[in-house]
Design an enzyme around this catalytic site. Structure first.
Site, PDB file in Angstrom:
ATOM      1  CG  LEU A  13      -2.055  -1.069   1.085  1.00  0.00           C
ATOM      2  CD1 LEU A  13      -2.893  -1.115   2.353  1.00  0.00           C
ATOM      3  CD2 LEU A  13      -2.959  -0.803  -0.125  1.00  0.00           C
ATOM      4  CG  MET A  16       3.158   2.806  -8.037  1.00  0.00           C
ATOM      5  SD  MET A  16       2.488   3.866  -9.325  1.00  0.00           S
ATOM      6  CE  MET A  16       2.187   2.691 -10.633  1.00  0.00           C
ATOM      7  CB  SER A 148       3.647   2.977 -17.670  1.00  0.00           C
ATOM      8  OG  SER A 148       4.142   4.281 -17.869  1.00  0.00           O
ATOM      9  N   GLY A 150       2.682   6.353 -13.342  1.00  0.00           N
ATOM     10  CA  GLY A 150       2.905   6.904 -12.001  1.00  0.00           C
ATOM     11  C   GLY A 150       1.625   6.892 -11.183  1.00  0.00           C
ATOM     12  CE  LYS A 205       6.266   0.749 -16.489  1.00  0.00           C
ATOM     13  NZ  LYS A 205       7.261   1.099 -15.548  1.00  0.00           N
ATOM     14  CG  HIS A 208       6.922   2.678 -21.138  1.00  0.00           C
ATOM     15  ND1 HIS A 208       7.335   3.255 -19.954  1.00  0.00           N
ATOM     16  CD2 HIS A 208       5.875   3.424 -21.564  1.00  0.00           C
ATOM     17  CE1 HIS A 208       6.579   4.297 -19.682  1.00  0.00           C
ATOM     18  NE2 HIS A 208       5.680   4.417 -20.643  1.00  0.00           N
ATOM     19  CG  ASN A 209      10.242   2.460 -17.386  1.00  0.00           C
ATOM     20  OD1 ASN A 209       9.106   2.427 -17.829  1.00  0.00           O
ATOM     21  ND2 ASN A 209      10.497   2.332 -16.104  1.00  0.00           N
ATOM     22  CD  GLU A 212       9.508   7.467 -18.287  1.00  0.00           C
ATOM     23  OE1 GLU A 212       8.549   6.674 -18.389  1.00  0.00           O
ATOM     24  OE2 GLU A 212      10.047   7.730 -17.197  1.00  0.00           O
TER      25      GLU A 212
HETATM   26  P1  NBP Z   1       7.821   1.301  -3.399  1.00  0.00           P
HETATM   27  O1  NBP Z   1       8.591   0.823  -4.567  1.00  0.00           O
HETATM   28  O2  NBP Z   1       8.330   2.475  -2.636  1.00  0.00           O
HETATM   29  O3  NBP Z   1       7.643   0.075  -2.373  1.00  0.00           O
HETATM   30  C1  NBP Z   1       6.985   0.260  -1.163  1.00  0.00           C
HETATM   31  C2  NBP Z   1       6.133  -0.948  -0.824  1.00  0.00           C
HETATM   32  O4  NBP Z   1       6.938  -2.131  -0.837  1.00  0.00           O
HETATM   33  C3  NBP Z   1       5.538  -0.825   0.581  1.00  0.00           C
HETATM   34  O5  NBP Z   1       4.249  -1.356   0.557  1.00  0.00           O
HETATM   35  C4  NBP Z   1       6.498  -1.667   1.389  1.00  0.00           C
HETATM   36  O6  NBP Z   1       5.944  -2.160   2.574  1.00  0.00           O
HETATM   37  C5  NBP Z   1       6.749  -2.794   0.428  1.00  0.00           C
HETATM   38  N1  NBP Z   1       7.902  -3.627   0.758  1.00  0.00           N
HETATM   39  C6  NBP Z   1       9.219  -3.325   0.830  1.00  0.00           C
HETATM   40 BR1  NBP Z   1       9.923  -1.652   0.603  1.00  0.00          BR
HETATM   41  N2  NBP Z   1       9.996  -4.361   1.156  1.00  0.00           N
HETATM   42  C7  NBP Z   1       9.135  -5.383   1.310  1.00  0.00           C
HETATM   43  C8  NBP Z   1       9.310  -6.731   1.650  1.00  0.00           C
HETATM   44  N3  NBP Z   1      10.516  -7.240   1.872  1.00  0.00           N
HETATM   45  N4  NBP Z   1       8.204  -7.508   1.749  1.00  0.00           N
HETATM   46  C9  NBP Z   1       6.987  -7.012   1.514  1.00  0.00           C
HETATM   47  N5  NBP Z   1       6.749  -5.715   1.175  1.00  0.00           N
HETATM   48  C10 NBP Z   1       7.812  -4.924   1.070  1.00  0.00           C
HETATM   49  O7  NBP Z   1       6.279   1.581  -3.805  1.00  0.00           O
HETATM   50  P2  NBP Z   1       5.650   2.250  -5.089  1.00  0.00           P
HETATM   51  O8  NBP Z   1       6.397   3.487  -5.505  1.00  0.00           O
HETATM   52  O9  NBP Z   1       4.200   2.323  -4.853  1.00  0.00           O
HETATM   53  O10 NBP Z   1       5.932   1.159  -6.224  1.00  0.00           O
HETATM   54  C11 NBP Z   1       5.445  -0.159  -6.135  1.00  0.00           C
HETATM   55  C12 NBP Z   1       5.991  -0.939  -7.317  1.00  0.00           C
HETATM   56  O11 NBP Z   1       5.525  -0.334  -8.520  1.00  0.00           O
HETATM   57  C13 NBP Z   1       7.519  -0.926  -7.399  1.00  0.00           C
HETATM   58  O12 NBP Z   1       7.974  -2.147  -7.879  1.00  0.00           O
HETATM   59  C14 NBP Z   1       7.825   0.153  -8.407  1.00  0.00           C
HETATM   60  O13 NBP Z   1       9.033  -0.091  -9.097  1.00  0.00           O
HETATM   61  C15 NBP Z   1       6.627   0.045  -9.344  1.00  0.00           C
HETATM   62  N6  NBP Z   1       6.260   1.289 -10.030  1.00  0.00           N
HETATM   63  C16 NBP Z   1       6.294   2.488  -9.394  1.00  0.00           C
HETATM   64  C17 NBP Z   1       5.917   3.645 -10.070  1.00  0.00           C
HETATM   65  C18 NBP Z   1       5.909   4.984  -9.373  1.00  0.00           C
HETATM   66  O14 NBP Z   1       5.660   5.985 -10.055  1.00  0.00           O
HETATM   67  N7  NBP Z   1       6.134   5.056  -8.078  1.00  0.00           N
HETATM   68  C19 NBP Z   1       5.488   3.552 -11.397  1.00  0.00           C
HETATM   69  C20 NBP Z   1       5.440   2.311 -12.011  1.00  0.00           C
HETATM   70  C21 NBP Z   1       5.821   1.181 -11.316  1.00  0.00           C
HETATM   71  P3  NBP Z   1       6.157  -1.347   3.958  1.00  0.00           P
HETATM   72  O15 NBP Z   1       5.095  -0.311   3.974  1.00  0.00           O
HETATM   73  O16 NBP Z   1       5.996  -2.374   4.989  1.00  0.00           O
HETATM   74  O17 NBP Z   1       7.551  -0.749   3.929  1.00  0.00           O
END
Ligand code: NBP
Length: 497
Positions: A13, A16, A148, A150, A205, A208-209, A212
């Site tokens: 949570l 994303m 993709s 964000g 994907k 795509h990046n 970008e």
């Molecule tokens: P993050 O990439 O910052 O990850 C945070 C989440 O991962 C939290 O829910 C955290 O739980 C959990 N987590 C971690 Br850190 N280590 C963990 C573990 N060992 N076991 C279980 N959960 C774990 O979040 P995000 O930016 O929302 O991105 C999520 C995914 O989507 C990533 O893979 C990212 O590359 C991808 N993505 C992101 C974007 C963007 O714009 N941000 C865009 C496209 C794709 P916690 O709360 O307990 O620490």
């Protein structure tokens, strides 16, 4: 009364995950959520937006509880950190991303055959290849999907690129296509479709990046030469990008660039863009694309140059030191300003075509190498909306691949051939002017070099082959003896002219 069962479970949570969950509920799906730090489950459910969803949303405080709340076959989506800084060495099966591995390992005993695990993070495709095969052997279906767009995309409609076990696709298709961005005249064509087996979705994907990265570097090249070569103010830059966004360059990245020039820093009142340190960060997907292009032996020079441009930008202090020691040309363009602005636009467009051409060539080469069937036209359409590289021009790419699904290079499609050929005079003048003025334009220059190399029937590689044979007996083929060889010459003792 039987306990309510939910359509899908989502773990992770952060930004994303939360937005995808709300998007799913908005489209009529019942969602159960879980997070490693369980207080975040309660925090999320207490937000006004989540509260407004009523019983369409529920929380779990363990993976087992999450699994117990789902309809069968269960679908569990992971939106967790995809790459750990320090991969856990004991997890030999999945070396890249220990967090996803650990969760999968915990899920396996909780699931039944036929259940689906979905990884929506930016995972390296080789992990997705391995996981799909590993879980297939256990009867668990696996999907690795690119997401993709964000935070905003996740909430309002992302572009989604799913790959993995084809048996899993019909099970998640209704959810994925409902929540994805829509394009087309009636806004009803989803920017989400099956990409291919195993790691194909995550590969696409990643490209795509990488594309970008190329787009952002090319826009920055345009910005830099307009600012330093012509002395345009931020207001003038706004106007230029606003005009460009009404043309074939109409795209999300040109649009946000336009708007960036209007934002003042609330603290100082100065244009914010001028206060930002010129040291670019990166999360690594551009580097992956570049590394994998090298592995395949395909020239994806735009993404590689863009990665290097970020690397040299990050060397701020060495650049500041060098700027006091190394001299070069200074000064501004003295010709017709309006005409030069239009030439920069043409350089941007032609370079962008080369960048996309390279991205599609790499995907086609990867499809051969990893045994996927990729539909390039469909991929262009998935990128048409919802994602960071969304652009009107992707429609043209789709048309090109619809006309010829085996198109070797976008530059050979009549539309793009004409576009690049008519832009090339302007493009060459911009690169020449930048070189004369000492203004770096790595994206424009590398794209032009690619174009000139690709359209050359002959290149100086005959000399390279001669050198290789001279010092290392690496042999060569001859143009006058096709089908024969390889040949070797004793370069030292041979009779010289
Ligand atoms: P993050 O990439 O910052 O990850 C945070 C989440 O991962 C939290 O829910 C955290 O739980 C959990 N987590 C971690 Br850190 N280590 C963990 C573990 N060992 N076991 C279980 N959960 C774990 O979040 P995000 O930016 O929302 O991105 C999520 C995914 O989507 C990533 O893979 C990212 O590359 C991808 N993505 C992101 C974007 C963007 O714009 N941000 C865009 C496209 C794709 P916690 O709360 O307990 O620490």
């Amino acid at each position: 009364m039987a306990e309510k069962k939910y359509d899908i479970g989502l773990m992770g949570l952060a930004v994303m995950g939360q937005n995808l969950v709300l998007n799913m509920v908005d489209h009529g799906f019942d969602v159960a959520v879980f997070n490693r730090t369980t207080s975040k489950v309660d925090d999320f459910l207490a937000t006004p937006e989540a509260q407004a969803k009523g019983d369409k949303l529920t929380g779990a405080h363990s993976l087992a509880e999450l699994v117990s709340k789902l309809k069968s076959p269960r679908k569990i989506m992971l939106m967790i950190k995809s790459k750990d800084a320090v991969p856990a060495p004991e997890l030999k099966l999945y070396p890249e991303s220990a967090a996803v591995d650990a969760v999968i390992a915990e899920l396996i005993p909780l699931l039944d055959k036929g259940d689906v695990i979905i990884d929506g993070g930016n995972t390296q495709f080789k992990d997705t290849e391995r996981r799909t095969k590993y879980l297939q052997a256990l009867g668990i279906r696996y999907i690795g999907t690119g997401v993709s767009g964000g935070e905003e995309g996740a909430r309002r409609g992302p572009s989604m690129m799913p790959g993995g076990d084809p048996e899993a696709w019909p099970l998640v298709k209704p959810i994925f296509q409902a929540i994805s961005a829509k394009v087309g005249p009636n806004k009803d064509v989803p920017c989400c479709d099956w990409i291919g087996e195993r790691g194909a979705g995550h590969y696409v994907k990643m490209v795509h990046n990488g594309v970008e990265y190329g787009d952002m570097q090319l826009i920055s090249d345009a910005y830099w030469i307009l600012k330093n070569g012509l002395g345009l103010t931020n207001k003038e830059l706004y106007e230029v990008f606003a005009e460009w966004n009404k043309t074939e360059l109409d795209s999300y990245l040109v649009e946000i660039t336009r708007d960036i020039f209007t934002v003042d820093d609330p603290e100082t009142g100065k244009p914010l863009v001028d206060l930002i340190l010129d040291a670019a960060g990166a999360k690594g997907t551009g580097k992956w694309m570049s590394q994998l292009a090298l592995d395949l032996g395909v020239p994806s020079t735009l993404v590689t140059e863009a990665v290097y441009a970020r690397a040299i930008s990050a060397m701020k202090q060495p650049r500041v030191n060098a700027s006091a020691i190394l001299s070069g040309p200074t000064g501004q363009y003295t010709g017709d300003r309006k005409e030069f602005i239009d030439q920069v636009k043409q350089a941007l467009y032609a370079s962008k075509i080369c960048s996309y051409a390279q991205g599609f060539v790499q995907m086609q080469a990867a499809a051969k190498e990893y045994d996927w069937k990729l539909d390039c036209g469909r991929i262009a359409l998935l990128w048409r909306g919802g994602c960071i590289i969304r652009a009107v021009f992707l429609e043209r790419i789709k048309d090109a691949y619809d006309k010829d699904p085996n198109l070797e290079n976008l530059l050979l499609d009549p539309y793009f051939k004409n576009a690049v050929e008519s832009a090339q005079g302007a493009w060459r003048n911009v690169v020449k002017t930048a070189f004369e003025l000492g203004i770096p334009v790595p994206g424009f220059a590398t794209a032009l070099t690619y174009f000139d190399s690709y359209r050359s029937a002959n290149l100086p590689a005959n000399l390279i082959q001669a050198q290789r044979d001279y010092f290392g007996a690496h042999t060569y083929l001859r143009v006058d003896k096709p089908g024969e060889g390889p040949f070797h010459t004793d370069w030292i003792n041979v009779k010289k002219s």
